[in-house]
Enzyme design. Structure first.
Site, PDB file in Angstrom:
ATOM      1  N   GLU A 207      -2.179  -5.311  -3.398  1.00 16.72           N
ATOM      2  CA  GLU A 207      -1.217  -4.555  -2.607  1.00 16.72           C
ATOM      3  C   GLU A 207      -0.153  -5.476  -2.016  1.00 16.72           C
ATOM      4  O   GLU A 207       1.041  -5.131  -1.978  1.00 16.72           O
ATOM      5  CB  GLU A 207      -1.929  -3.794  -1.495  1.00 16.72           C
ATOM      6  CG  GLU A 207      -2.754  -2.626  -2.002  1.00 16.72           C
ATOM      7  CD  GLU A 207      -3.435  -1.853  -0.905  1.00 16.72           C
ATOM      8  OE1 GLU A 207      -3.771  -0.678  -1.141  1.00 16.72           O
ATOM      9  OE2 GLU A 207      -3.645  -2.412   0.199  1.00 16.72           O
TER      10      GLU A 207
ATOM     11  N   ASP B 266       0.834  -1.197   0.000  1.00 19.88           N
ATOM     12  CA  ASP B 266       0.000   0.000   0.000  1.00 19.88           C
ATOM     13  C   ASP B 266       0.872   1.251   0.000  1.00 19.88           C
ATOM     14  O   ASP B 266       0.630   2.200  -0.756  1.00 19.88           O
ATOM     15  CB  ASP B 266      -0.916  -0.019   1.221  1.00 19.88           C
ATOM     16  CG  ASP B 266      -1.700   1.275   1.367  1.00 19.88           C
ATOM     17  OD1 ASP B 266      -2.464   1.600   0.447  1.00 19.88           O
ATOM     18  OD2 ASP B 266      -1.543   1.959   2.392  1.00 19.88           O
TER      19      ASP B 266
END
Length: 249
Positions: free
Chosen positions: A138, A69
């Protein structure tokens, strides 16, 4: 009984299936994985987490998701900063948010084939109403970063993901942040908007939140989602429809 994706994952225990897994990863990232275990972990959803010998810690893709992320956000931020040198911070932040939000990542994850590789427990999670595909995306980026380094990861994000799956003109012109649209309308009209989570259903891995929108104290709409942010967005979308509010972009 585990889901089909989980059963598919179990086939990788054999040598030939392990080679198939490595080949699948290679097709996705464009290079042979140096550390296949990182990618196996990237595709292990929290519902299928495994307990380790370290203080009962359950191993899943959540830590890689956290790393990915941050890496994704930074690379997209740099890309937009250079691409739009005369746009302000608010514009850059909003467009980055539209690119890296969970809905966008869910769609891209399916398109590149992550859906077939994710290990999850079908009894503990309703996969058609979850963010696990975007989470896995992610986590994959986190795994690539650890396995291949920053330069390779940057190239993967920009050339494999952004270039192939995002039309930036369309991203800029389409504002699907209904909460932002509603709050902007309220500011212009002198209205007071309040978002409240009024209900929580289900258990940890299969939980739904229900949000309510009030305008000047009057309940206008409700909306559900698998996290609070999603529920608020759905409630805001319905409020925009009810109040006939459209984006000014």
């Amino acid at each position: 009984m585990l889901s089909e994706a989980s059963n598919f994952w179990g086939l990788f225990k054999s040598g030939s299936k392990e080679r198939e897994f490595r080949k699948a990863v290679e097709q996705i990232i464009g290079e042979k994985p140096s550390n296949p275990l990182l990618y196996q972990l990237a595709f292990r959803h929290t519902s299928a987490s495994k307990e380790t010998n370290i203080g009962g810690f359950r191993e899943s893709n959540e830590r890689l998701e956290y790393l990915g992320d941050s890496v994704l956000g930074m690379i997209v931020a740099e890309y937009l900063f250079k691409k739009y040198p005369f746009k302000d911070e608010g514009f850059l932040t909003e467009i980055r948010s539209r690119i890296v939000n969970r809905e966008s990542l869910n769609q891209v994850a399916r398109k590149i084939g992550l859906e077939k590789l994710i290990q999850f427990d079908g009894q503990r999670i309703a996969h058609n109403r979850t963010s696990m595909y975007g989470d896995a995306m992610e986590a994959l980026i986190g795994a690539i970063y650890l396995d291949k380094g920053f330069r390779f990861t940057r190239s993967f994000i920009l050339k494999k993901l952004i270039a192939n799956y995002f039309d930036l003109d369309a991203v800029i012109q389409t504002n699907t942040n209904y909460k932002s649209i509603l709050l902007s309308w309220a500011q212009q009209e002198g209205k007071k908007i309040v978002f409240e989570i009024v209900q929580e259903n289900g258990k940890h891995h299969h939980k739904e939140f229900v949000a309510q929108v009030k305008v000047n104290g009057e309940a206008i709409s409700t909306g559900g989602g698998w996290n609070k942010k999603k529920a608020e967005q759905e409630a805001a979308r319905r409020a925009c429809e009810s109040l006939e509010i459209k984006s000014t972009q």
